[in-house]
Motif scaffolding. Structure first.
Motif, PDB file in Angstrom:
ATOM      1  N   VAL A  17       0.831  -1.210   0.000  1.00 49.50           N
ATOM      2  CA  VAL A  17       0.000   0.000   0.000  1.00 49.50           C
ATOM      3  C   VAL A  17       0.863   1.258   0.000  1.00 49.50           C
ATOM      4  CG1 VAL A  17      -1.724   1.299   1.315  1.00 49.50           C
ATOM      5  CG2 VAL A  17      -1.973  -1.163   1.043  1.00 49.50           C
ATOM      6  N   GLU A  18       1.926   1.283   0.786  1.00 48.40           N
ATOM      7  CA  GLU A  18       2.822   2.438   0.797  1.00 48.40           C
ATOM      8  C   GLU A  18       3.457   2.657  -0.570  1.00 48.40           C
ATOM      9  OE1 GLU A  18       5.770   2.049   3.853  1.00 48.40           O
ATOM     10  OE2 GLU A  18       4.275   2.176   5.457  1.00 48.40           O
ATOM     11  N   THR A  19       3.853   1.576  -1.231  1.00 46.99           N
ATOM     12  CA  THR A  19       4.459   1.693  -2.555  1.00 46.99           C
ATOM     13  C   THR A  19       3.440   2.217  -3.560  1.00 46.99           C
ATOM     14  OG1 THR A  19       5.924  -0.159  -2.019  1.00 46.99           O
ATOM     15  CG2 THR A  19       5.737   0.456  -4.341  1.00 46.99           C
ATOM     16  N   LEU A  20       2.217   1.717  -3.496  1.00 44.73           N
ATOM     17  CA  LEU A  20       1.161   2.209  -4.383  1.00 44.73           C
ATOM     18  C   LEU A  20       0.865   3.675  -4.105  1.00 44.73           C
ATOM     19  CD1 LEU A  20      -1.285  -0.837  -4.379  1.00 44.73           C
ATOM     20  CD2 LEU A  20       0.329  -0.172  -6.171  1.00 44.73           C
ATOM     21  N   ASP A  21       0.878   4.064  -2.838  1.00 42.23           N
ATOM     22  CA  ASP A  21       0.674   5.473  -2.493  1.00 42.23           C
ATOM     23  C   ASP A  21       1.781   6.353  -3.066  1.00 42.23           C
ATOM     24  OD1 ASP A  21      -1.738   5.344  -1.176  1.00 42.23           O
ATOM     25  OD2 ASP A  21      -0.853   5.208   0.826  1.00 42.23           O
ATOM     26  N   ARG A  22       3.014   5.882  -3.020  1.00 45.28           N
ATOM     27  CA  ARG A  22       4.131   6.644  -3.590  1.00 45.28           C
ATOM     28  C   ARG A  22       3.985   6.772  -5.097  1.00 45.28           C
ATOM     29  NH1 ARG A  22      10.031   5.402  -1.271  1.00 45.28           N
ATOM     30  NH2 ARG A  22       9.703   6.211   0.814  1.00 45.28           N
ATOM     31  N   CYS A  23       3.541   5.706  -5.709  1.00 45.63           N
ATOM     32  CA  CYS A  23       3.434   5.671  -7.163  1.00 45.63           C
ATOM     33  C   CYS A  23       2.264   6.506  -7.667  1.00 45.63           C
ATOM     34  CB  CYS A  23       3.276   4.218  -7.599  1.00 45.63           C
ATOM     35  SG  CYS A  23       3.395   3.969  -9.353  1.00 45.63           S
ATOM     36  N   PHE A  24       1.140   6.461  -6.977  1.00 44.83           N
ATOM     37  CA  PHE A  24      -0.078   7.112  -7.455  1.00 44.83           C
ATOM     38  C   PHE A  24      -0.537   8.289  -6.600  1.00 44.83           C
ATOM     39  CE2 PHE A  24      -0.387   2.703  -8.968  1.00 44.83           C
ATOM     40  CZ  PHE A  24      -0.392   2.953 -10.322  1.00 44.83           C
ATOM     41  N   LYS A  25       0.262   8.701  -5.637  1.00 46.67           N
ATOM     42  CA  LYS A  25      -0.102   9.839  -4.776  1.00 46.67           C
ATOM     43  C   LYS A  25      -1.467   9.611  -4.133  1.00 46.67           C
ATOM     44  CE  LYS A  25       3.503  11.990  -6.445  1.00 46.67           C
ATOM     45  NZ  LYS A  25       4.456  10.956  -6.670  1.00 46.67           N
ATOM     46  N   ASN A  26      -1.500   8.746  -3.152  1.00 43.68           N
ATOM     47  CA  ASN A  26      -2.722   8.370  -2.432  1.00 43.68           C
ATOM     48  C   ASN A  26      -3.603   7.483  -3.317  1.00 43.68           C
ATOM     49  OD1 ASN A  26      -4.409   8.110  -0.312  1.00 43.68           O
ATOM     50  ND2 ASN A  26      -5.235  10.191  -0.402  1.00 43.68           N
ATOM     51  N   VAL A  27      -3.203   6.232  -3.425  1.00 44.20           N
ATOM     52  CA  VAL A  27      -3.839   5.268  -4.318  1.00 44.20           C
ATOM     53  C   VAL A  27      -5.329   5.098  -4.009  1.00 44.20           C
ATOM     54  CG1 VAL A  27      -3.316   3.228  -2.910  1.00 44.20           C
ATOM     55  CG2 VAL A  27      -3.555   2.989  -5.371  1.00 44.20           C
ATOM     56  N   CYS A  28      -6.100   4.937  -5.073  1.00 38.63           N
ATOM     57  CA  CYS A  28      -7.529   4.663  -4.923  1.00 38.63           C
ATOM     58  C   CYS A  28      -7.899   3.516  -5.862  1.00 38.63           C
ATOM     59  CB  CYS A  28      -8.356   5.905  -5.217  1.00 38.63           C
ATOM     60  SG  CYS A  28      -8.311   6.413  -6.941  1.00 38.63           S
ATOM     61  N   GLU A  29      -9.139   3.125  -5.796  1.00 32.20           N
ATOM     62  CA  GLU A  29      -9.615   1.992  -6.591  1.00 32.20           C
ATOM     63  C   GLU A  29      -9.418   2.213  -8.087  1.00 32.20           C
ATOM     64  OE1 GLU A  29     -13.698  -0.643  -7.046  1.00 32.20           O
ATOM     65  OE2 GLU A  29     -13.543   0.847  -5.446  1.00 32.20           O
ATOM     66  N   LEU A  30      -9.672   3.413  -8.563  1.00 32.35           N
ATOM     67  CA  LEU A  30      -9.526   3.702  -9.995  1.00 32.35           C
ATOM     68  C   LEU A  30      -8.077   3.602 -10.461  1.00 32.35           C
ATOM     69  CD1 LEU A  30     -12.066   6.616 -10.492  1.00 32.35           C
ATOM     70  CD2 LEU A  30     -12.294   4.226 -11.190  1.00 32.35           C
ATOM     71  N   ASP A  31      -7.127   3.945  -9.584  1.00 36.60           N
ATOM     72  CA  ASP A  31      -5.715   3.790  -9.935  1.00 36.60           C
ATOM     73  C   ASP A  31      -5.397   2.325 -10.234  1.00 36.60           C
ATOM     74  OD1 ASP A  31      -5.009   6.512  -9.625  1.00 36.60           O
ATOM     75  OD2 ASP A  31      -4.805   6.229  -7.447  1.00 36.60           O
ATOM     76  N   ILE A  32      -5.957   1.444  -9.424  1.00 38.58           N
ATOM     77  CA  ILE A  32      -5.717   0.016  -9.616  1.00 38.58           C
ATOM     78  C   ILE A  32      -6.384  -0.474 -10.894  1.00 38.58           C
ATOM     79  CG2 ILE A  32      -6.144  -2.275  -8.632  1.00 38.58           C
ATOM     80  CD1 ILE A  32      -5.754  -0.953  -5.865  1.00 38.58           C
ATOM     81  N   VAL A  33      -7.593  -0.007 -11.159  1.00 39.98           N
ATOM     82  CA  VAL A  33      -8.335  -0.439 -12.348  1.00 39.98           C
ATOM     83  C   VAL A  33      -7.645   0.023 -13.628  1.00 39.98           C
ATOM     84  CG1 VAL A  33     -10.506  -0.159 -13.606  1.00 39.98           C
ATOM     85  CG2 VAL A  33     -10.551  -0.583 -11.149  1.00 39.98           C
TER      86      VAL A  33
END
Length: 166
Positions: free
Chosen positions: A93-109
């Protein structure tokens, strides 16, 4: 060994499902539905660790973490430490937050391949490779640079490449 990593929303729609053992697609869908059934029936104030033998067979455990509208789930066997798996969810989750600036469901999709690249840097073949978010991000950035360079090379038209070689 880690058997599966899943990310699903609170309605039970899988947003990421990666199985590290071969399972037919129908079985994967059945397992995802079963996992969601277990998660949505659990009260908020209970442990995030679940014995998953009834779903994934003997010697299976499940750990999950609920962030906003997403469940992050790891399924693993007794060779893995439950607290280490919970920490690995945090690393993801921290890595996804770094990559997407506060990751959300749409970022994953909408960034499916990048999510898989990140997950492949953390876990490969069911074994943990890297737990440092900075190292994971560095590797993902290198892969992105290589992909961009590869795409730039393939965008040169054949007629232009023939002209350049003269």
């Amino acid at each position: 060994m880690i058997k599966a990593v899943m990310v699903m929303n609170t309605q039970g729609k899988p947003r990421l499902a990666k199985f590290f053992e071969y399972l037919p697609l129908e079985k994967q869908h059945e397992l995802i539905r079963s996992v969601f059934g277990v998660l949505c029936s659990r009260p908020e104030n209970v442990s995030n660790f679940v014995e998953a033998e009834s779903v994934f067979g003997p010697d299976s455990r499940l750990v999950y973490k609920h962030f906003a509208t997403l469940y992050f789930i790891f399924v693993f066997d007794s060779s893995e430490n439950e607290l280490a798996m919970l920490d690995l969810i945090q690393v993801l989750v921290e890595t996804l937050d770094r990559c997407f600036k506060n990751v959300c469901e749409l970022d994953i999709v909408f960034n499916y391949s990048k999510i898989h690249t990140i997950l492949d840097e953390i876990i490969f073949g069911g074994q943990v490779l890297e737990t440092r978010s900075t190292e994971i991000m560095r590797a993902v950035e290198e892969i992105s640079k290589l992909e961009a360079a590869s795409n730039a090379i393939t965008l040169v038209p054949k007629s232009a490449s023939g002209w350049l070689s003269r």
